[in-house]
Design an enzyme around this catalytic site. Structure first.
Site, PDB file in Angstrom:
ATOM      1  N   SER A 127       0.811  -1.236   0.047  1.00 15.82           N
ATOM      2  CA  SER A 127      -0.177   0.117  -0.067  1.00 15.82           C
ATOM      3  C   SER A 127       0.879   1.173   0.010  1.00 15.82           C
ATOM      4  O   SER A 127       0.247   2.409  -0.149  1.00 15.82           O
ATOM      5  CB  SER A 127      -0.933   0.045   1.282  1.00 15.82           C
ATOM      6  N   HIS A 148      -2.783  -3.445  -5.725  1.00 15.56           N
ATOM      7  CA  HIS A 148      -2.925  -3.064  -4.328  1.00 15.56           C
ATOM      8  C   HIS A 148      -4.467  -3.036  -4.248  1.00 15.56           C
ATOM      9  O   HIS A 148      -5.310  -2.358  -4.577  1.00 15.56           O
ATOM     10  CB  HIS A 148      -2.635  -1.662  -3.947  1.00 15.56           C
ATOM     11  N   GLU A 160      -5.664  -0.880  -7.465  1.00 11.66           N
ATOM     12  CA  GLU A 160      -4.448  -0.060  -7.888  1.00 11.66           C
ATOM     13  C   GLU A 160      -3.548  -0.779  -8.642  1.00 11.66           C
ATOM     14  O   GLU A 160      -2.865  -1.602  -7.942  1.00 11.66           O
ATOM     15  CB  GLU A 160      -4.079   1.100  -7.068  1.00 11.66           C
ATOM     16  N   ASN A 198      -3.865   7.012  -1.342  1.00 10.58           N
ATOM     17  CA  ASN A 198      -3.102   7.476   0.022  1.00 10.58           C
ATOM     18  C   ASN A 198      -2.474   8.710  -0.242  1.00 10.58           C
ATOM     19  O   ASN A 198      -2.237   9.377   0.676  1.00 10.58           O
ATOM     20  CB  ASN A 198      -2.173   6.171   0.447  1.00 10.58           C
TER      21      ASN A 198
END
Length: 517
Positions: A127, A148, A160, A198
């Site tokens: 991540s 991900h 992802e 993120n």
């Protein structure tokens, strides 16, 4: 026309290394999609226990009518524990879901290179770690890609697909197509700190922490504004409590460090204090909120009922920005005559008080610049026609009578009214502007496409609207005005405007969009 990439055929073997929450979720999804799945874990009995739990999950899906009994039996039969990595030699795809540690991941993939065939795709569920860095020691780094998933894997749609510098495009395309065949919503992204979600999500936490630091409101009130006005499923403070402040603060620090101290990602001293105190959120019984039996939920600041004002009119240029609010006010019995006074921005005049959507200036600053003391600004609404709450800020110069008239006006239109202290940009507007700005920078830097960033934020963290689609709705000119005013007020590079936003406006000053209708 270029042919679309093919996913891994259902008969191909998928190996999953690591049987924790992420690994077992990936195994469940792959088996449900028709692959034989080999599950490996170095912990004794961990893979067996994971397969047992997956079987129970399939049984519950059957009970709820969401999966046929035969499909569940067949999917369960495709799951197999293996005791050594060597037993994964026939795998066409290996997905790693082990501890978030660069050295551990590198060691695993180096070992796998000596086990699997040359055509096997190696995927990491990292991540936060650079896919480029993980692949660097490999003999064939081009076959390693990020895949991900988001927790819980069976329920969260986003994947992802992260390409490192060396990742072969055909490998990334195959993983993308495979994720689609597993009924996920994949997006392509480059291996940069935070990838898409993120990175772009940081302002959701950062701006609310800044608002709390500046005493704009208490956590319960700011959470309510982001939920009820902005349409977010959870407010930022309750979400941070759920994630855990140790985890959330660590991710923020990781992104901040990876971008060499870019002020846009500056961690919050408030969250640092919670971590120092061990107040990590739900898991410790205390974070921004307290948890446990008998703990009362904090009250949300809501203004007391005020009398319905007599006079409300519309001022400024014609704009969709006030159309839904005007419709609600008309339904409350206001005739809404037009006035050509005050400044050109669309807004309302209520018993002499000027009422505007925030543009990133404080109400106090706006009042001083317009020479109109009785000024009130309101926060952005995701859906002005259906919202149940509206947030206001009053200029320090504004009289009580004028402010109470504005409160009464919005109450007459069916809103619960919350007052925030007069911080520039308020809560929803500055958050959405910063989310859109970060998303625009990700696109500008080639991390992903505009479509990908909007899908990622909706499917990965359940945002009510993609940040760039939201910017289109508000108007790119207004978003840039908000950011520019925040930058002028704070004097910080944190609020610098993405070059792509400025470029879009320069190319089409009165109709710039990221997603042409």
């Amino acid at each position: 026309m270029q042919a679309l990439p093919d996913p891994l055929p259902k008969g191909n073997i998928v190996a999953v290394v690591g049987s924790g929450a992420m690994g077992s979720g990936i195994a469940q999804v792959a088996a449900s999609a028709g692959h034989q799945v080999l599950l490996f874990d170095t912990r004794p009995d961990a893979a067996d226990k994971a397969i047992l739990e997956i079987g129970k999950t399939y049984a519950k899906l059957v009970e709820k009518g969401r999966m046929a009994a035969l499909d569940a039996d067949q999917a369960r039969a495709r799951l197999q524990r293996i005791g050594t990595l060597q037993e994964a030699s026939a795998a066409a795809l290996v997905v790693e879901a082990i501890v978030e540690n660069l050295d551990a991941k590198r060691a695993l993939f180096l070992e796998l290179e000596g086990v699997v065939g040359d055509d096997c795709i190696l995927a990491t569920n990292t991540s936060s770690i650079s896919v480029t860095a993980i692949a660097a020691p490999l003999r064939r780094p081009e076959r390693l890609v990020g895949m991900h998933f988001f927790n819980p894997v069976p329920l969260m749609a986003l994947v992802e697909v992260i390409s490192g510098i060396a990742t072969d495009k055909a490998v990334a395309d195959t993983v993308y197509a495979t994720a689609e065949s597993w009924r996920k919503n994949p997006v392509h992204a480059k291996s940069t700190p935070g990838f898409i979600v993120n990175r772009v999500a940081r302002p959701y936490y950062a701006e609310s922490l800044r608002l709390l630091l500046e005493q704009a409101g208490d956590p319960a009130t700011i959470d309510a504004v982001l939920r009820d006005c902005g349409g977010f499923r959870m407010g930022p403070f309750e979400l941070m409590d759920l994630i855990g402040h140790d985890v959330n603060f660590s991710v923020t620090n990781s992104v901040y460090d990876a971008y060499f101290g870019d002020p846009r990602f500056t961690p919050s001293i408030l969250q640092q204090e919670l971590v120092n105190a061990g107040f990590l959120g739900r898991k410790t019984g205390r974070g921004f909120y307290r948890y446990g039996e008998g703990v009362e939920k904090p009250a949300v600041q809501t203004e007391a009922p005020q009398a319905k004002p007599e006079s409300v009119s519309i001022v400024g240029n014609e704009s969709d920005a006030i159309a839904a609010l005007a419709a609600r006010l008309a339904a409350a019995g206001y005739a809404l005559p037009r006035e050509e006074t005050l400044d050109a921005a669309p807004g309302f005049v209520c018993n002499g008080a000027a009422v505007y959507l925030t543009d990133g200036r404080s109400a106090t600053e706006r009042a001083a610049e317009s020479w109109h003391d009785d000024t009130v600004v309101y926060d952005l609404l995701l859906d002005a026609s259906g919202a149940t709450r509206i947030a206001l800020a009053r200029a320090d110069q504004c009289s009580d009578a004028a402010y109470h008239a504005v409160v009464g006006m919005f109450q007459a239109a069916g809103f619960a009214v919350t007052r925030l202290d007069d911080v520039p940009g308020m809560a929803v507007m500055r958050t959405v502007a910063m989310l859109a700005n970060e998303a625009a920078d990700a696109v500008n830097q080639g991390v992903c496409s505009a479509r990908a960033v909007d899908i990622a934020m909706q499917k990965g963290v359940n945002y009510p609207r993609g940040p760039l689609a939201w910017a289109d709705s508000v108007g790119l000119e207004h978003i840039v005005a908000v950011l520019s005013n925040l930058a002028a007020t704070y004097g910080e590079d944190r609020y610098r405007v993405s070059p792509l936003l400025r470029r879009k406006i320069a190319a089409n000053p009165h109709g710039a969009t990221f997603h042409a209708s």
